[in-house]
Design a protein around this motif. Structure first.
Motif, PDB file in Angstrom:
ATOM      1  N   ILE A  92     -12.356  23.085  -1.500  1.00 31.80           N
ATOM      2  CA  ILE A  92     -11.466  23.976  -0.758  1.00 31.80           C
ATOM      3  C   ILE A  92     -11.878  24.027   0.706  1.00 31.80           C
ATOM      4  N   VAL A  98      -9.851  28.977   2.958  1.00 33.02           N
ATOM      5  CA  VAL A  98      -8.859  29.943   2.496  1.00 33.02           C
ATOM      6  C   VAL A  98      -8.460  30.815   3.682  1.00 33.02           C
ATOM      7  N   LEU A 103     -15.327  29.117   2.906  1.00 33.78           N
ATOM      8  CA  LEU A 103     -15.957  29.933   1.871  1.00 33.78           C
ATOM      9  C   LEU A 103     -17.472  29.720   1.917  1.00 33.78           C
ATOM     10  N   TYR A 346      -9.540  28.020  -7.541  1.00 35.98           N
ATOM     11  CA  TYR A 346      -8.232  27.674  -6.976  1.00 35.98           C
ATOM     12  C   TYR A 346      -7.209  28.781  -7.223  1.00 35.98           C
ATOM     13  N   TRP A 348      -7.841  31.943  -7.545  1.00 43.49           N
ATOM     14  CA  TRP A 348      -8.179  33.038  -6.634  1.00 43.49           C
ATOM     15  C   TRP A 348      -7.675  32.730  -5.223  1.00 43.49           C
ATOM     16  N   LYS A 349      -7.874  31.454  -4.793  1.00 39.95           N
ATOM     17  CA  LYS A 349      -7.420  31.023  -3.470  1.00 39.95           C
ATOM     18  C   LYS A 349      -5.908  31.251  -3.330  1.00 39.95           C
ATOM     19  N   GLU A 353      -4.080  33.736  -0.738  1.00 37.25           N
ATOM     20  CA  GLU A 353      -3.141  33.248   0.269  1.00 37.25           C
ATOM     21  C   GLU A 353      -1.795  33.928   0.137  1.00 37.25           C
ATOM     22  N   THR A 358      -8.169  39.190   1.459  1.00 35.85           N
ATOM     23  CA  THR A 358      -9.114  39.092   0.351  1.00 35.85           C
ATOM     24  C   THR A 358      -9.367  40.451  -0.287  1.00 35.85           C
TER      25      THR A 358
END
Lengths: 433, 298
Positions: A92, A98, A103, A346, A348-349, A353, A358
């Motif tokens: 990522i 993100v 990250l 992924y 969570w990403k 987004e 967050t």
């Protein structure tokens, strides 16, 4: 200590070397503590009364927690999941991060010890102010962390199949619950004409809950319970249990043993003269990683139930397996929890987004609105807006001679998660408890 | 009839495993009063030695099937674990004699270090040792009952170990010195026995026996860094029940616990059976605190 034939006075007087010996012992203990990465002493518990920090980090990066057992008995399984999680984070970051931020993983060791898991979870949320924690394996570790995540309003992605009957607002479950693993596996056995089923498990919460579900299912679907036995966790003495199984003459064994007991069971089961043709064993806690420790020739032909195998035929999986082996070595294998640890990042990403933040409340809001889905190595997975579990395809597999697993049956499409088994009339009483 | 035979065999076989894992501890804990929490890690060291021999030596001596390598792994495990024990004795234990509680803490720490060392060397995952072909399968009895060759082999191995230890203790000069020092240190020293050297040798012997246990256990259970923790409690239970300082007591205790555990498990469940065995051992020790075959204290 009671007195034996050898009195303490019989030993050499240690007078002069007392202090030195103490130093040696202390040094050894300190070394042990460091090496086993327990290091509790190094960590100041956050002062009571500190308010939970906002889950933000500085402008260019977002901190995320990775909390697995890197030492102790569970490290056998959890180190690989941590590796997969870090792989996803790295990918990522390479692709731009993100929300345009990189990250930064904060890796902690739960040390196979449930209070330590809770302590480290609190540390990650309060002190490091991570946006999310990826971690946990055993249900005991999850149950230990759960109150802290709820109290501090943190977010946990939990990557392992479990016994269901739980739905914390602060946990996303990316592993299977029973209706996505155990229930279809029992149906599969019944369809194959295996009516008399023997339940074998380790003696703790997951096997006992799973077996309660299976017994209700067998009773309603014309199956028959041939017997039920539990081995103490980590137990390796299975000869008496094998004798009991021989006497019960079941058609199949449903195996919820965990950890080292599986190795002992399959080795000794084979030596007692049983093969997969004669008496198949269907396991739900044995994946490719565990097969390596058991020895493929000891378990070849037996069945397992998961959502993903290394051999699962999708373009995403080919990419994932290649990337994983390139990073960690060609001899490594991938399996279901490893894959769930990977795609959880992924999911969570995507939620972050969508929420453009967050912040835990906003991320949950974004998931609730629906549509968080990702083409994972196992195929399409979708976070369920209502129960925070994951839509997953169910696959029954047979272990090959080379230790990989071939799919022999598949649900064909992602199965809706149903952690309280509300769609099954026979499970009413279980869910009520 | 076959049923009875099978259960008797299971009990004997469990007893032999218990004896194998506790014989080494009977030296370090029973004779030397060192609460050796690293005993399980010596077992683990033996198991990993077997793994290494299986990986690297087996192809040279006829492959994994032929099984000559396994016979080589037994002495190799003894040596590796014995040397580890010797190093531990020289570097730490010798400063701690007469202070059992300190040895408990220190050896527990050493155990953790060894576990983590195994994790760094071999990885956290379990590894696999394949069985020689002559240990696969078993003696088939009528009624579908089968006695695995591995278990028969384990029983034979234990008997061989007992004979070897007995011969060493009673028929060799080194064994006589060992008994002399353990019975009366000052007198033995006066008569010219180097007590320090005997201490080190005794501890190393105990560790070496643990190594043999580790080698044998690769055929039954898992091989991983935490292997030793599965066996350590049982080992202490056997030695304490047998009576400290009494090797024959250890033998009797292992058999009694093995048979009792099998019978209790048969009529209850595995967990309850084990708990009942613990309860019985505790009750017995209330009645006779010095164990089954205790020395009369001087």
């Amino acid at each position: 200590m009671y007195t034996s034939g050898l009195d303490v006075e019989d030993r050499p007087a240690a007078g002069t070397s007392r202090r030195r010996a103490l130093c040696v012992a202390m040094a050894a203990l300190a070394g042990a503590a460091l090496l086993s990465a327990c290091g509790k002493a190094n960590e100041e518990a956050p002062a009571p009364g500190t308010t939970p920090a906002a889950p933000a980090s500085d402008s260019a990066s977002i901190k995320v927690g990775v909390l697995h057992s890197l030492s102790g008995t569970m490290s056998i399984s959890e180190v690989a999941v941590k590796d997969a999680t870090l792989l996803a984070i790295e990918e990522i970051n390479k692709a731009g991060g993100v929300l345009g931020k990189q990250l930064v993983p904060v890796v902690e060791d739960g040390a196979s010890d449930w209070p330590t898991f809770n302590e480290k979870a609190r540390k990650l949320v309060q002190q490091d102010a991570v946006a999310v924690v990826f971690g946990g394996w055993t249900s005991a570790s999850r149950k230990a962390m759960l109150p802290s995540f709820e109290e501090l309003n943190g977010l946990l992605f939990y990557p392992v199949q479990y016994e269901g009957l739980e739905q914390s607002p602060n946990i996303f479950y990316t592993g299977a619950e029973p209706s996505q693993q155990i229930v279809p596996a029992v149906d599969y056995l019944l369809e194959k004409g295996k009516k008399r089923i023997y339940l074998l498990g380790s003696d703790y919460v997951f096997p006992r809950t799973a077996n309660k579900i299976i017994k209700a299912q067998l009773a309603s679907k014309g199956g028959e319970l041939a017997g039920e036995e539990y081995l103490p966790l980590g137990g390796t003495e299975v000869s008496t249990i094998i004798s009991k199984i021989s006497a019960a003459k079941p058609d199949a064994i449903f195996n919820t043993l965990n950890g080292d007991s599986n190795v002992a069971f399959f080795k000794q089961f084979k030596d007692a003269g049983y093969t997969a043709d004669k008496l198949p064993v269907l396991s739900v806690s044995v994946a490719e990683e565990e097969v390596r420790g058991i020895g493929a020739d000891n378990i070849a032909g037996h069945l397992v139930s998961w959502n993903y195998y290394q051999t699962t035929d999708t373009p995403e999986n080919k990419k994932f397996v290649d990337a994983y082996k390139a990073k960690y070595g060609a001899t490594r294998v991938t399996d279901d929890p490893i894959e769930a640890g990977y795609f959880g990042v992924y999911l969570w990403k995507m939620a972050v987004e969508k929420a453009k933040s967050t912040e835990v409340a906003k991320v949950k809001e974004a998931v609730k609105a629906g549509g968080i889905e990702y083409n994972a190595p196992e195929g399409l997975v979708r976070l369920d807006g209502k129960n925070q579990h994951t839509w997953k395809t169910v696959r029954i597999g047979a272990v090959r001679k080379d230790g990989l697993i071939d799919e022999v049956w598949s649900s064909g499409k992602p199965v809706q998660p149903d952690p309280y088994l509300s769609a099954y009339p026979w499970a009413k009483e279980l869910a009520a408890k | 009839m076959n049923e009875v035979l099978l259960h008797a065999f299971n009990g004997l076989s469990l007893g032999s495993i218990l004896l194998l894992i506790s014989m080494g501890l009977a030296f370090s804990f029973g004779l030397m009063n060192v609460i050796n929490m690293a005993h399980g890690e010596f077992i683990m060291a033996g198991a990993y030695t077997t793994y290494v021999v299986g990986q690297h030596v087996a192809p040279l001596v006829g492959g994994t099937e032929a099984g000559l390598w396994f016979l080589l792994a037994l002495p190799a495990s003894f040596l590796v674990a014995g040397v580890l024990g010797l190093l531990l004795e020289l570097s730490m234990i010798r400063f701690l004699y007469g202070r059992p509680l300190d040895t408990l803490l220190a050896t527990w720490g050493v155990g953790l270090v060894l576990q983590q060392a195994a994790r760094s060397l071999f990885g956290a995952s379990n590894v696999q040792v394949s069985s020689p072909s002559w240990l696969s399968g078993g003696v088939a009895l009528s009624g579908g009952v089968q006695l695995p060759y591995k278990r028969v082999f384990l029983i034979a191995l234990v008997i061989a170990c007992i004979v070897a230890v007995y011969t060493y203790l009673h028929r060799s000069a080194g064994g006589r010195r060992l008994r002399a020092v353990m019975q009366n240190r000052e007198m033995a020293s006066c008569l010219g026995v180097r007590a320090r050297r005997v201490d080190a040798a005794t501890f190393a012997l105990g560790a070496g026996l643990a190594g043999i246990a580790g080698c044998a256990l690769t055929q039954l259970g898992s091989i991983g860094p935490s292997l030793g923790t599965n066996y350590i409690v049982d080992a202490f239970m056997v030695v304490i029940l047998g009576g400290l300082g009494r090797l024959p007591g250890t033998v009797v205790a292992a058999l009694v616990i093995g048979v009792a555990n099998t019978l209790l498990e048969l009529s209850t469940t595995a967990s309850l059976g084990k708990a009942l065995v613990f309860a019985l051992v505790i009750a017995f020790l209330q009645w006779r605190p010095t164990g089954l075959l205790a020395l009369r204290t001087r």
